[in-house]
Design a protein around this motif. Structure first.
Motif, PDB file in Angstrom:
ATOM      1  N   TYR A   1       0.488  24.103  -4.294  1.00  0.00           N
ATOM      2  CA  TYR A   1       0.669  23.805  -5.722  1.00  0.00           C
ATOM      3  C   TYR A   1       2.058  23.226  -5.966  1.00  0.00           C
ATOM      4  CZ  TYR A   1      -3.389  26.859  -6.634  1.00  0.00           C
ATOM      5  OH  TYR A   1      -4.623  27.436  -6.650  1.00  0.00           O
ATOM      6  N   HIS A   2       3.051  23.882  -5.344  1.00  0.00           N
ATOM      7  CA  HIS A   2       4.423  23.426  -5.561  1.00  0.00           C
ATOM      8  C   HIS A   2       4.612  22.012  -5.010  1.00  0.00           C
ATOM      9  CE1 HIS A   2       8.646  23.635  -6.367  1.00  0.00           C
ATOM     10  NE2 HIS A   2       8.927  23.326  -5.114  1.00  0.00           N
ATOM     11  N   ALA A   3       4.070  21.792  -3.822  1.00  0.00           N
ATOM     12  CA  ALA A   3       4.180  20.453  -3.215  1.00  0.00           C
ATOM     13  C   ALA A   3       3.509  19.416  -4.114  1.00  0.00           C
ATOM     14  CB  ALA A   3       3.529  20.467  -1.836  1.00  0.00           C
ATOM     15  N   LYS A   4       2.385  19.810  -4.687  1.00  0.00           N
ATOM     16  CA  LYS A   4       1.653  18.898  -5.571  1.00  0.00           C
ATOM     17  C   LYS A   4       2.462  18.601  -6.835  1.00  0.00           C
ATOM     18  CE  LYS A   4      -2.949  18.548  -7.554  1.00  0.00           C
ATOM     19  NZ  LYS A   4      -4.057  19.351  -8.028  1.00  0.00           N
ATOM     20  N   SER A   5       3.094  19.633  -7.377  1.00  0.00           N
ATOM     21  CA  SER A   5       3.867  19.440  -8.615  1.00  0.00           C
ATOM     22  C   SER A   5       5.059  18.532  -8.370  1.00  0.00           C
ATOM     23  CB  SER A   5       4.322  20.786  -9.177  1.00  0.00           C
ATOM     24  OG  SER A   5       5.446  21.258  -8.477  1.00  0.00           O
ATOM     25  N   LEU A   6       5.544  18.509  -7.136  1.00  0.00           N
ATOM     26  CA  LEU A   6       6.690  17.652  -6.821  1.00  0.00           C
ATOM     27  C   LEU A   6       6.256  16.225  -6.473  1.00  0.00           C
ATOM     28  CD1 LEU A   6       8.748  20.071  -4.536  1.00  0.00           C
ATOM     29  CD2 LEU A   6       9.158  19.541  -6.920  1.00  0.00           C
TER      30      LEU A   6
ATOM     31  N   ASP B   1       7.542  18.268   5.512  1.00  0.00           N
ATOM     32  CA  ASP B   1       8.076  19.466   4.862  1.00  0.00           C
ATOM     33  C   ASP B   1       7.085  20.611   4.756  1.00  0.00           C
ATOM     34  OD1 ASP B   1      10.726  18.536   4.260  1.00  0.00           O
ATOM     35  OD2 ASP B   1       9.821  17.163   2.824  1.00  0.00           O
ATOM     36  N   LEU B   2       5.815  20.324   4.935  1.00  0.00           N
ATOM     37  CA  LEU B   2       4.826  21.393   4.747  1.00  0.00           C
ATOM     38  C   LEU B   2       3.923  21.595   5.965  1.00  0.00           C
ATOM     39  CD1 LEU B   2       2.904  21.760   1.369  1.00  0.00           C
ATOM     40  CD2 LEU B   2       2.177  22.828   3.452  1.00  0.00           C
TER      41      LEU B   2
ATOM     42  N   PRO C   1      -0.201  29.700   2.078  1.00  0.00           N
ATOM     43  CA  PRO C   1      -0.532  30.151   0.710  1.00  0.00           C
ATOM     44  C   PRO C   1      -0.779  28.960  -0.216  1.00  0.00           C
ATOM     45  CG  PRO C   1       1.441  31.253   1.521  1.00  0.00           C
ATOM     46  CD  PRO C   1       1.112  30.192   2.519  1.00  0.00           C
TER      47      PRO C   1
ATOM     48  N   GLN D   1       6.222  13.135   3.330  1.00  0.00           N
ATOM     49  CA  GLN D   1       6.944  14.367   2.985  1.00  0.00           C
ATOM     50  C   GLN D   1       6.050  15.593   3.144  1.00  0.00           C
ATOM     51  OE1 GLN D   1       7.982  12.889  -0.904  1.00  0.00           O
ATOM     52  NE2 GLN D   1      10.156  12.935  -0.440  1.00  0.00           N
TER      53      GLN D   1
ATOM     54  N   GLU E   1      -0.167  28.621  -3.186  1.00  0.00           N
ATOM     55  CA  GLU E   1       0.968  28.386  -4.080  1.00  0.00           C
ATOM     56  C   GLU E   1       1.934  27.361  -3.492  1.00  0.00           C
ATOM     57  OE1 GLU E   1      -0.093  31.372  -3.185  1.00  0.00           O
ATOM     58  OE2 GLU E   1      -0.619  32.451  -5.010  1.00  0.00           O
ATOM     59  N   VAL E   2       2.033  27.344  -2.171  1.00  0.00           N
ATOM     60  CA  VAL E   2       2.913  26.371  -1.506  1.00  0.00           C
ATOM     61  C   VAL E   2       2.375  24.953  -1.739  1.00  0.00           C
ATOM     62  CG1 VAL E   2       3.699  25.591   0.775  1.00  0.00           C
ATOM     63  CG2 VAL E   2       3.776  28.012   0.205  1.00  0.00           C
TER      64      VAL E   2
ATOM     65  N   LEU F   1       4.945  15.101  -3.786  1.00  0.00           N
ATOM     66  CA  LEU F   1       5.416  14.706  -2.452  1.00  0.00           C
ATOM     67  C   LEU F   1       4.481  13.646  -1.888  1.00  0.00           C
ATOM     68  CD1 LEU F   1       6.294  18.108  -0.704  1.00  0.00           C
ATOM     69  CD2 LEU F   1       7.801  16.623  -1.987  1.00  0.00           C
TER      70      LEU F   1
END
Lengths: 241, 237
Positions: B141-146, B156-157, B136, B152, B138-139, B148
């Protein structure tokens, strides 16, 4: 604090989806954005999250121009956007590990937030073992452990049943009261917008049609206000028609 | 328990066929005894040759396949560039390629290993590419916001996202690889279990079945290994 100045955006260059938006959302303010499908409310959220960055105008967050995604802006998507291959703990710890927070502090933060959300018993579970409402709570917990100052919610209760939705909304109210957050909730649910927004922004055809002050109702639960709540829902529905 | 049940079913079927074709198929106990008797003398070297071939082919196909699949899954340009290459080479019958490889390679080991590589690498590339494409957004997006870093992102992904499908592909590919292993070992300068089985067809029926038994044992152990690794690394499935 979020300042939106003359914001325009379109996925196609000749067709603007958002047209010259101006809005100020103060620190700790909770707003709901409501509007018909395709009016641009989710796109606005994507812009505020920094996911989309090729826009016209300005988005200023805490006096800085938004050019990319910030780790302090937490986003809760309709499907959670969690990592299914990680446990609840793993999902929450990921951002903290990326920030090189030490292990003891990670454990302390995660335990506190999970307790606040009433899901401390799910710490070692994988997503497949969680219900829809629990997943959404984990998604919120993920943003809270990172000490987010902004919480963006994209129809977080859209896929939940009525009882779970009710429970989820109560949890959100609790979080709103406890954490000092600026929150933007995108929803198509009128009751949810009224319940969770101090201000309700009505969007229509890519424009901010109306901003309704809802503050005196926020968080109050007595009968008088319950009646007022439904009156407000009816009024908002009329505004949308 | 499920393994005991599965093996029992295979043994029952084997015994039934052994009684039906008494002069052709030996009983399991005869094969097991022969296995113990000849393994050290006649079977050890061919088994080692076949295992080395299988592992080298699988190793290179996983390493190269996963990298190419990730590149294609993450990059639109990479996908455009390699998609047509893969779709045009993948359907070529691998037995036809064997003749080409015999001409190209002077080393029989690398010829056979390359054949296994060609069989396994394409499904791996396609599986990995598709597994990445269904993550997805969104996954990401979250990785990008962190923010990584690359390491990582992989740890992690990307890697966890592709693992379950990769294991499924490997299970399917192992069966195909062993079939081709047998085919390749009977060509050129014969070696390994394929050659052992082929050369025993006329002279020693019991040895032939013992060779088949060892091939099946190798496949079985590989399946168990994949199950164990999957259990360890894909607890979320």
């Amino acid at each position: 604090m979020i300042e939106i100045k003359n914001l325009s955006f379109g996925y196609k260059s000749n067709e603007l989806l958002l047209k010259n938006l101006n809005l100020i959302i103060s620190k700790e303010q909770k707003i709901s954005i409501i509007g018909r499908s395709g009016c641009g409310k989710t796109t606005l959220l994507m812009l505020l999250a920094g996911i989309i960055s090729d826009y016209e105008g300005r988005i200023i967050i805490n006096n800085e121009n938004l050019t990319e995604m910030r780790s302090e802006t937490g986003v809760v998507f309709q499907n959670g956007g969690l990592f299914p291959w990680k446990t609840v703990y793993g999902n929450l710890a990921l951002g903290l590990k990326a920030k090189k927070v030490d292990r003891i502090e990670i454990d302390r933060k995660i335990s506190r937030v999970l307790k606040d959300l009433g899901i401390d018993n799910l710490k070692n579970k994988y997503l497949k073992e969680l219900s829809g409402g629990q997943k959404q709570r984990v998604a919120i917990a993920r943003t809270l452990v990172l000490d987010s100052d902004i919480l963006l919610l994209d129809e977080p209760s859209a896929s939940l049943d009525a009882f779970t939705k009710d429970n989820f909304q109560n949890i959100l109210l609790k979080i709103y009261n406890k954490y000092q957050l600026c929150s933007v909730l995108v929803t198509h649910d009128i009751e949810e917008a009224v319940l969770l927004g101090q201000n309700i922004v009505v969007m229509k055809d890519g424009k901010l049609e109306k901003i309704i002050d809802n503050e005196e109702l926020f968080g109050k639960k007595d009968i008088k206000n319950q009646i007022s709540f439904y009156e407000r829902c009816i009024n908002l529905r009329k505004t949308l028609e | 328990m499920k393994h005991v049940l599965g093996i029992s079913i295979v043994l029952i079927m084997w015994i039934l066929f052994a009684y039906l074709f008494q002069n052709t198929i030996p009983l399991p106990n005869e094969v097991f005894l022969n296995f113990v008797k000849i393994f050290g003398k006649q079977l050890f070297t061919p088994t080692l040759q076949s295992i080395s071939l299988l592992f080298s082919g699988l190793f290179f196909s996983i390493i190269i396949g996963v990298h190419l699949g990730i590149y294609m899954g993450l990059s639109k340009r990479g996908n455009k560039l390699l998609d047509s290459v893969i779709y045009s080479i993948y359907p070529i019958p691998k037995s036809a390629l064997l003749q080409v490889l015999i001409i190209i390679f002077t080393s029989m080991f690398w010829m056979k290993s390359t054949l296994i590589f060609i069989i396994v690498v394409f499904p791996v590339i396609i599986t990995v590419k598709d597994a990445i494409r269904v993550i997805p957004k969104e996954v990401f997006y979250h990785a990008k916001s962190l923010s990584l870093n690359k390491k990582q992102m992989y740890k992690d992904l990307i890697i966890p996202a592709i693992l379950p499908n990769l294991f499924t592909t490997l299970r399917i590919s192992i069966g195909n690889s062993i079939a081709v292993l047998y085919l390749s070992e009977t060509r050129g300068i014969g070696s390994g279990l394929g050659y052992f089985i082929d050369s025993s067809v006329v002279s020693n029926n019991l040895n032939m079945f013992t060779g088949i038994f060892v091939l099946s044992l190798i496949g079985y152990i590989l399946f168990i290994l994949i199950d164990l690794i999957e259990y360890k690394f894909c607890k979320w499935v």
